[in-house]
Design an enzyme around this catalytic site. Sequence first.
Site, PDB file in Angstrom:
ATOM      1  N   ARG A 178      -8.574  -0.435   4.934  1.00  0.00           N
ATOM      2  CA  ARG A 178      -7.680   0.555   4.320  1.00  0.00           C
ATOM      3  C   ARG A 178      -6.348  -0.084   3.934  1.00  0.00           C
ATOM      4  O   ARG A 178      -5.691   0.385   2.999  1.00  0.00           O
ATOM      5  CB  ARG A 178      -7.388   1.695   5.306  1.00  0.00           C
ATOM      6  CG  ARG A 178      -8.553   2.609   5.578  1.00  0.00           C
ATOM      7  CD  ARG A 178      -8.121   3.774   6.438  1.00  0.00           C
ATOM      8  NE  ARG A 178      -6.913   4.371   5.891  1.00  0.00           N
ATOM      9  CZ  ARG A 178      -6.084   5.167   6.560  1.00  0.00           C
ATOM     10  NH1 ARG A 178      -6.331   5.472   7.812  1.00  0.00           N
ATOM     11  NH2 ARG A 178      -5.011   5.663   5.987  1.00  0.00           N
ATOM     12  N   LYS A 192       0.838  -1.212   0.000  1.00  0.00           N
ATOM     13  CA  LYS A 192       0.000   0.000   0.000  1.00  0.00           C
ATOM     14  C   LYS A 192       0.869   1.256   0.000  1.00  0.00           C
ATOM     15  O   LYS A 192       0.629   2.186  -0.765  1.00  0.00           O
ATOM     16  CB  LYS A 192      -0.908  -0.002   1.232  1.00  0.00           C
ATOM     17  CG  LYS A 192      -1.593   1.314   1.502  1.00  0.00           C
ATOM     18  CD  LYS A 192      -2.453   1.283   2.740  1.00  0.00           C
ATOM     19  CE  LYS A 192      -1.771   1.647   4.028  1.00  0.00           C
ATOM     20  NZ  LYS A 192      -1.492   3.091   4.202  1.00  0.00           N
ATOM     21  N   ASN A 193       1.867   1.272   0.877  1.00  0.00           N
ATOM     22  CA  ASN A 193       2.651   2.499   1.035  1.00  0.00           C
ATOM     23  C   ASN A 193       3.605   2.766  -0.125  1.00  0.00           C
ATOM     24  O   ASN A 193       4.223   3.831  -0.184  1.00  0.00           O
ATOM     25  CB  ASN A 193       3.430   2.473   2.357  1.00  0.00           C
ATOM     26  CG  ASN A 193       2.512   2.702   3.546  1.00  0.00           C
ATOM     27  OD1 ASN A 193       1.326   2.985   3.376  1.00  0.00           O
ATOM     28  ND2 ASN A 193       3.055   2.563   4.744  1.00  0.00           N
ATOM     29  N   ASP A 215       4.949   0.681  11.932  1.00  0.00           N
ATOM     30  CA  ASP A 215       3.718   0.054  11.438  1.00  0.00           C
ATOM     31  C   ASP A 215       3.572  -1.397  11.903  1.00  0.00           C
ATOM     32  O   ASP A 215       2.551  -2.033  11.619  1.00  0.00           O
ATOM     33  CB  ASP A 215       3.656   0.126   9.905  1.00  0.00           C
ATOM     34  CG  ASP A 215       3.306   1.526   9.419  1.00  0.00           C
ATOM     35  OD1 ASP A 215       2.963   2.382  10.249  1.00  0.00           O
ATOM     36  OD2 ASP A 215       3.386   1.763   8.194  1.00  0.00           O
ATOM     37  N   ARG A 273       1.167  14.676  13.427  1.00  0.00           N
ATOM     38  CA  ARG A 273       1.505  14.459  12.022  1.00  0.00           C
ATOM     39  C   ARG A 273       1.432  15.722  11.159  1.00  0.00           C
ATOM     40  O   ARG A 273       0.630  15.806  10.220  1.00  0.00           O
ATOM     41  CB  ARG A 273       0.621  13.366  11.418  1.00  0.00           C
ATOM     42  CG  ARG A 273       0.739  12.062  12.150  1.00  0.00           C
ATOM     43  CD  ARG A 273      -0.013  10.963  11.472  1.00  0.00           C
ATOM     44  NE  ARG A 273       0.784  10.254  10.489  1.00  0.00           N
ATOM     45  CZ  ARG A 273       0.348   9.183   9.829  1.00  0.00           C
ATOM     46  NH1 ARG A 273      -0.843   8.727  10.017  1.00  0.00           N
ATOM     47  NH2 ARG A 273       1.136   8.585   8.960  1.00  0.00           N
ATOM     48  N   CYS A 284      -4.766   8.519   9.892  1.00  0.00           N
ATOM     49  CA  CYS A 284      -4.893   7.794  11.158  1.00  0.00           C
ATOM     50  C   CYS A 284      -4.699   8.746  12.334  1.00  0.00           C
ATOM     51  O   CYS A 284      -3.884   9.661  12.272  1.00  0.00           O
ATOM     52  CB  CYS A 284      -3.830   6.713  11.255  1.00  0.00           C
ATOM     53  SG  CYS A 284      -4.217   5.212  10.379  1.00  0.00           S
TER      54      CYS A 284
HETATM   55  C1  UD1 Z   1       4.524   6.906   6.262  1.00  0.00           C
HETATM   56  C2  UD1 Z   1       3.642   5.684   6.135  1.00  0.00           C
HETATM   57  C3  UD1 Z   1       3.136   5.236   7.499  1.00  0.00           C
HETATM   58  C4  UD1 Z   1       4.305   5.023   8.452  1.00  0.00           C
HETATM   59  C5  UD1 Z   1       5.207   6.247   8.473  1.00  0.00           C
HETATM   60  C6  UD1 Z   1       6.478   6.038   9.284  1.00  0.00           C
HETATM   61  C7  UD1 Z   1       2.673   5.970   3.938  1.00  0.00           C
HETATM   62  C8  UD1 Z   1       1.456   6.240   3.123  1.00  0.00           C
HETATM   63  N1  UD1 Z   1       2.527   6.009   5.257  1.00  0.00           N
HETATM   64  O1  UD1 Z   1       3.704   7.939   6.810  1.00  0.00           O
HETATM   65  O2  UD1 Z   1       2.411   4.016   7.326  1.00  0.00           O
HETATM   66  O3  UD1 Z   1       3.815   4.783   9.750  1.00  0.00           O
HETATM   67  O4  UD1 Z   1       5.608   6.601   7.139  1.00  0.00           O
HETATM   68  O5  UD1 Z   1       7.186   4.946   8.803  1.00  0.00           O
HETATM   69  O6  UD1 Z   1       3.726   5.662   3.417  1.00  0.00           O
HETATM   70  N2  UD1 Z   1       6.517  14.705  10.483  1.00  0.00           N
HETATM   71  C9  UD1 Z   1       6.583  16.051  10.771  1.00  0.00           C
HETATM   72  N3  UD1 Z   1       6.543  16.956   9.736  1.00  0.00           N
HETATM   73  C10 UD1 Z   1       6.423  16.550   8.439  1.00  0.00           C
HETATM   74  C11 UD1 Z   1       6.369  15.180   8.146  1.00  0.00           C
HETATM   75  C12 UD1 Z   1       6.410  14.272   9.189  1.00  0.00           C
HETATM   76  O7  UD1 Z   1       6.690  16.435  11.942  1.00  0.00           O
HETATM   77  O8  UD1 Z   1       6.368  17.421   7.558  1.00  0.00           O
HETATM   78  C13 UD1 Z   1       6.595  13.706  11.590  1.00  0.00           C
HETATM   79  C14 UD1 Z   1       5.346  12.853  11.721  1.00  0.00           C
HETATM   80  O9  UD1 Z   1       4.378  13.490  12.519  1.00  0.00           O
HETATM   81  C15 UD1 Z   1       5.904  11.615  12.370  1.00  0.00           C
HETATM   82  C16 UD1 Z   1       7.306  11.485  11.743  1.00  0.00           C
HETATM   83  O10 UD1 Z   1       7.614  12.784  11.259  1.00  0.00           O
HETATM   84  O11 UD1 Z   1       6.030  11.799  13.750  1.00  0.00           O
HETATM   85  C17 UD1 Z   1       7.408  10.490  10.600  1.00  0.00           C
HETATM   86  O12 UD1 Z   1       6.396  10.763   9.653  1.00  0.00           O
HETATM   87  P1  UD1 Z   1       6.524  10.352   8.116  1.00  0.00           P
HETATM   88  O13 UD1 Z   1       7.737   9.507   7.935  1.00  0.00           O
HETATM   89  O14 UD1 Z   1       6.403  11.578   7.289  1.00  0.00           O
HETATM   90  O15 UD1 Z   1       5.240   9.459   7.946  1.00  0.00           O
HETATM   91  P2  UD1 Z   1       4.196   9.448   6.757  1.00  0.00           P
HETATM   92  O16 UD1 Z   1       4.873   9.708   5.461  1.00  0.00           O
HETATM   93  O17 UD1 Z   1       3.021  10.271   7.131  1.00  0.00           O
END
Ligand code: UD1
Length: 436
Positions: free
Chosen positions: A413, A22-23, A321, A136, A131
């Site tokens: 999902r 999915k990701n 995850d 986030r 989620c």
């Molecule tokens: C992706 C995955 C999710 C997984 C996560 C971490 C997808 C669709 N989802 O989510 O399943 O749990 O990686 O492996 O691929 N953050 C900030 N600012 C930003 C971006 C992120 O503070 O601009 C923080 C987030 O709140 C979190 C951390 O960074 O605490 C990691 O987030 P991120 O790696 O960006 O996760 P996702 O891409 O949302």
Amino acid sequence: MDRIAIRGGRPLMGSIPIGGAKNAALPLMVASLLTAETLVLRNIPHLADISTLAELLSVHGVRLVLNGHGGEENFDGGGGVAGRVMELSTPVITDTTAPYDLVRKMRASVLVLGPLVARMGQARVSLPGGCAIGARPVDLHIKGLEQMGAVIDLVDGYIVANAPHGLKGAEIRFPFVSVGATENLMMAASLAHGTTMIENAAREPEISDLAKCLLAMGAKIDGIGTGRLVIEGQPRLHGAVHDVLPDRIEAGTYAMAAAITNGDLELTGARAEDLGAVISVLGEAGVSIEPTNRGLRVRRANGHLNAVDVSTAPYPGFPTDLQAQMMSLMSVAEGASRLTETIFENRFMHVPELLRMGADIRLGGGAALVRGVDHLKGAPVMATDLRASSSLVLAGLVAQGETLVNRVYHLDRGYERLEEKLSACGADVRRIKNAA
Ligand code: UD1
């Protein structure tokens, strides 16, 4: 709303096909916005998040065609899965607004921001939902695009980005690793003027999968699989055919299902190379994972489950995850384990539900102390996010009596035909449609 009813106590035996990730599939679908030609993606999983993104992309003018059914029937017997094939063509981007109603359903929708600005010089994207596992924010996505020359304002809950003369290459250094921000900026940089460097980039296999697809579309990217990506922007990208990699989180979940039920499963299509930290943690816990010619075979090495300490970390560390599922496994292991969550501050919402099933867990300081119990007991439980839901299913598979998992839409999902895959291996699992 559907519920899943599980009567625990049956060891899982047989094989489970692992679908496309999915990701990986989500950002790959978004990459189709970068070209006017057709992008063909094979091994697309059949999931609610995929349909949500398809709906959003069609708002932007992407034409989607879906062929094949996916799952067992498309299994080619050689360790590969043909899966469903999606063709995405965007000769013209008809609308650069990603509306709240669609974006709120899924945080990954924010990935359209970079590609839209890169190709069209403008985008208006609602701030995302997703989620409920923490704040986030998307500040890294926004700051990176600003460094690439976009002017960004937040207006009425929307990110409004403008770069009338296109994006330009930049040196971007993330203060911490973000999967989504790496993907967004890598896609944007592929169409920018000049060279972009992303330091402290995420190294998840799904990022490398996206990078490989972008290469096939004509992008120039160095450092794939490392924390330093160098992207030389191109005036245009072209169509390509790409196979989505297998879902390592689905594979890890079913590996833990085999372990928790004291079963013996072959996970067809699963790749050991994407699961290094998971295989080593499970190995310490007494779970053997061996390659077969179709995937991976998982069972307990000597009948016991040992407690192990685990801390989540960006890849190649143990994935956040799989933290909830690991907690279910540790709930019935011998001894005490400490599970530390370092990625999402609020990702322990499965704990109160596991407690209701008789687990012994104490929370404090971003960690859970889990003392293994002899047995869990079935109970009605509420899934609060995608991976929390699957942890409750795992607990239900080993609990005495019946577990009723509510709010199954979270599972839909991210897990394709979960109850079918588990029943085929002997689990007593059924879906109750439209339960009150
Ligand atoms: C992706 C995955 C999710 C997984 C996560 C971490 C997808 C669709 N989802 O989510 O399943 O749990 O990686 O492996 O691929 N953050 C900030 N600012 C930003 C971006 C992120 O503070 O601009 C923080 C987030 O709140 C979190 C951390 O960074 O605490 C990691 O987030 P991120 O790696 O960006 O996760 P996702 O891409 O949302």
